[in-house]
Design a protein around this motif. Structure first.
Motif, PDB file in Angstrom:
ATOM      1  N   GLY A  97     112.582 -24.006  68.602  1.00  0.00           N
ATOM      2  CA  GLY A  97     112.123 -25.273  68.035  1.00  0.00           C
ATOM      3  C   GLY A  97     111.101 -25.200  66.927  1.00  0.00           C
ATOM      4  O   GLY A  97     110.479 -26.219  66.609  1.00  0.00           O
ATOM      5  N   PHE A 101     109.153 -28.615  65.397  1.00  0.00           N
ATOM      6  CA  PHE A 101     107.727 -28.873  65.540  1.00  0.00           C
ATOM      7  C   PHE A 101     107.014 -28.902  64.194  1.00  0.00           C
ATOM      8  O   PHE A 101     105.980 -29.557  64.047  1.00  0.00           O
ATOM      9  CB  PHE A 101     107.099 -27.826  66.456  1.00  0.00           C
ATOM     10  N   ALA A 104     108.224 -32.469  62.511  1.00  0.00           N
ATOM     11  CA  ALA A 104     107.834 -33.698  63.218  1.00  0.00           C
ATOM     12  C   ALA A 104     106.665 -34.434  62.569  1.00  0.00           C
ATOM     13  O   ALA A 104     106.757 -35.637  62.300  1.00  0.00           O
ATOM     14  CB  ALA A 104     107.534 -33.391  64.680  1.00  0.00           C
ATOM     15  N   VAL A 125     111.829 -26.000  74.644  1.00  0.00           N
ATOM     16  CA  VAL A 125     111.600 -26.958  73.562  1.00  0.00           C
ATOM     17  C   VAL A 125     111.244 -28.336  74.127  1.00  0.00           C
ATOM     18  O   VAL A 125     110.339 -29.010  73.640  1.00  0.00           O
ATOM     19  CB  VAL A 125     112.839 -27.050  72.646  1.00  0.00           C
ATOM     20  N   LYS A 128     107.658 -28.170  75.497  1.00  0.00           N
ATOM     21  CA  LYS A 128     106.667 -28.089  74.427  1.00  0.00           C
ATOM     22  C   LYS A 128     106.517 -29.435  73.723  1.00  0.00           C
ATOM     23  O   LYS A 128     105.408 -29.845  73.367  1.00  0.00           O
ATOM     24  CB  LYS A 128     107.048 -27.007  73.416  1.00  0.00           C
ATOM     25  N   ALA A 129     107.640 -30.145  73.533  1.00  0.00           N
ATOM     26  CA  ALA A 129     107.574 -31.476  72.916  1.00  0.00           C
ATOM     27  C   ALA A 129     106.734 -32.429  73.768  1.00  0.00           C
ATOM     28  O   ALA A 129     105.904 -33.187  73.242  1.00  0.00           O
ATOM     29  CB  ALA A 129     108.983 -32.028  72.712  1.00  0.00           C
ATOM     30  N   LEU A 132     103.016 -31.452  73.386  1.00  0.00           N
ATOM     31  CA  LEU A 132     102.468 -31.847  72.088  1.00  0.00           C
ATOM     32  C   LEU A 132     102.272 -33.360  72.004  1.00  0.00           C
ATOM     33  O   LEU A 132     101.296 -33.840  71.420  1.00  0.00           O
ATOM     34  CB  LEU A 132     103.392 -31.372  70.965  1.00  0.00           C
ATOM     35  N   ARG A 133     103.176 -34.111  72.613  1.00  0.00           N
ATOM     36  CA  ARG A 133     103.001 -35.564  72.644  1.00  0.00           C
ATOM     37  C   ARG A 133     101.734 -35.935  73.417  1.00  0.00           C
ATOM     38  O   ARG A 133     100.971 -36.802  72.997  1.00  0.00           O
ATOM     39  CB  ARG A 133     104.210 -36.228  73.305  1.00  0.00           C
ATOM     40  N   TYR A 142     104.657 -36.341  67.332  1.00  0.00           N
ATOM     41  CA  TYR A 142     105.687 -35.601  68.078  1.00  0.00           C
ATOM     42  C   TYR A 142     106.525 -36.486  68.997  1.00  0.00           C
ATOM     43  O   TYR A 142     107.276 -35.972  69.826  1.00  0.00           O
ATOM     44  CB  TYR A 142     105.057 -34.454  68.876  1.00  0.00           C
TER      45      TYR A 142
END
Length: 276
Positions: A97, A101, A104, A125, A128-129, A132-133, A142
């Motif tokens: 990803g 990232f 985004a 992925v 991790k998304a 990050l959000r 994100y």
């Protein structure tokens, strides 16, 4: 004496909001796209539920009590929640990803989707998304990226409507060096027709590889297709997406460390001619 914890156990021990560690999600670099991978996919794009992937972009009706009643009446017959935006960018074979990232925060109002065939890599992925959000909740970053496990060589039109996408990325795809394996390459005459189907006129397909033979193969097949034309070098050099593609993917960084060469080509989706 017991050995080290299994990878799955280490993943499960992660707390919400923690960044996943790549070492617990490693998997074979390549997968046979013609194998039966026990994939789940929608019958058509209209029945695909994107609300779990992009919850910040779900349209609100303003009457939550009615919505809840409708959901409880019959989950099987319920249509998926309506989204305020459609996915516009697809990273096919997104790996871990890096491109998602990086893009985004540069395109916060554009929905970007990674498609990855490997189970553990897809899970990385997705996790991790989410992390990050959570870490960037105040800035609202994100929310526009997600990843699904999918075989784009078989099911791309099941996820996207005709002329929906504005960009498709094919970053460091499996070169399949042997001639008998060339049919497994992500670029071919038939697959290019599917890319053309889901792309809007003026949209672009971005390709990058460190294998010159594969680069020449992709250029040959896209230039031979009536729905695409190659973008000139000046336009390519001025495209921020090209720079991100060259520097932010895991494979791109590896090629950089090894002083390798990156071959880039971009192709524009042409407008279909009128029917006679």
């Amino acid at each position: 004496m017991p050995g080290p914890p299994k990878k799955r156990q280490k993943r499960d021990e992660k707390q919400d909001g923690d960044m996943p560690q790549k070492k617990y999600y490693r998997q074979r670099a390549h997968a046979n796209p013609f194998s039966d991978h026990d994939l789940t996919y929608p019958e058509s794009p209209d029945v695909m539920d994107w609300s779990q992937h992009y919850p910040a972009f779900v349209e609100q009706s303003g009457n939550t009590s009615i919505d809840k009643d409708r959901k409880s009446e019959d989950q099987n017959d319920a249509s998926p929640p309506k989204m305020s935006k459609q996915i516009e960018i697809a990273d096919i074979g997104c790996g871990f990803g890096g491109l998602l990232f990086a893009l985004a925060p540069k395109l916060p109002d554009t929905l970007i989707l990674g498609l990855e065939i490997r189970t553990s890599v897809t899970e990385f992925v997705q996790e991790k998304a989410k992390a990050l959000r959570s870490q960037n909740a105040a800035a609202g970053l994100y929310n526009n990226i997600s990843c699904i496990r999918a075989n784009a060589m078989k099911f791309l039109p099941n996820f996207f409507h005709k002329a929906q996408l504005s960009k498709i990325f094919l970053c460091f795809p499996d070169p399949h060096f042997k001639a008998r394996k060339h049919k497994q390459r992500i670029v071919s005459t038939s697959l290019n027709s599917e890319y053309a189907f889901v792309m809007k006129p003026g949209g672009k397909v971005y390709t990058i590889t460190d294998v010159e033979d594969l680069h020449l193969w992709m250029v040959e097949h896209f230039e031979a297709h009536s729905s695409f034309e190659r973008v000139n070098d000046d336009e390519v050099e001025g495209d921020v997406c090209v720079e991100v593609m060259k520097t932010e993917t895991e494979e791109g960084k590896k090629v950089e460390r090894n002083d390798g060469t990156k071959y880039v080509a971009v192709f524009r989706r042409l407008k279909d001619p009128p029917w006679p």
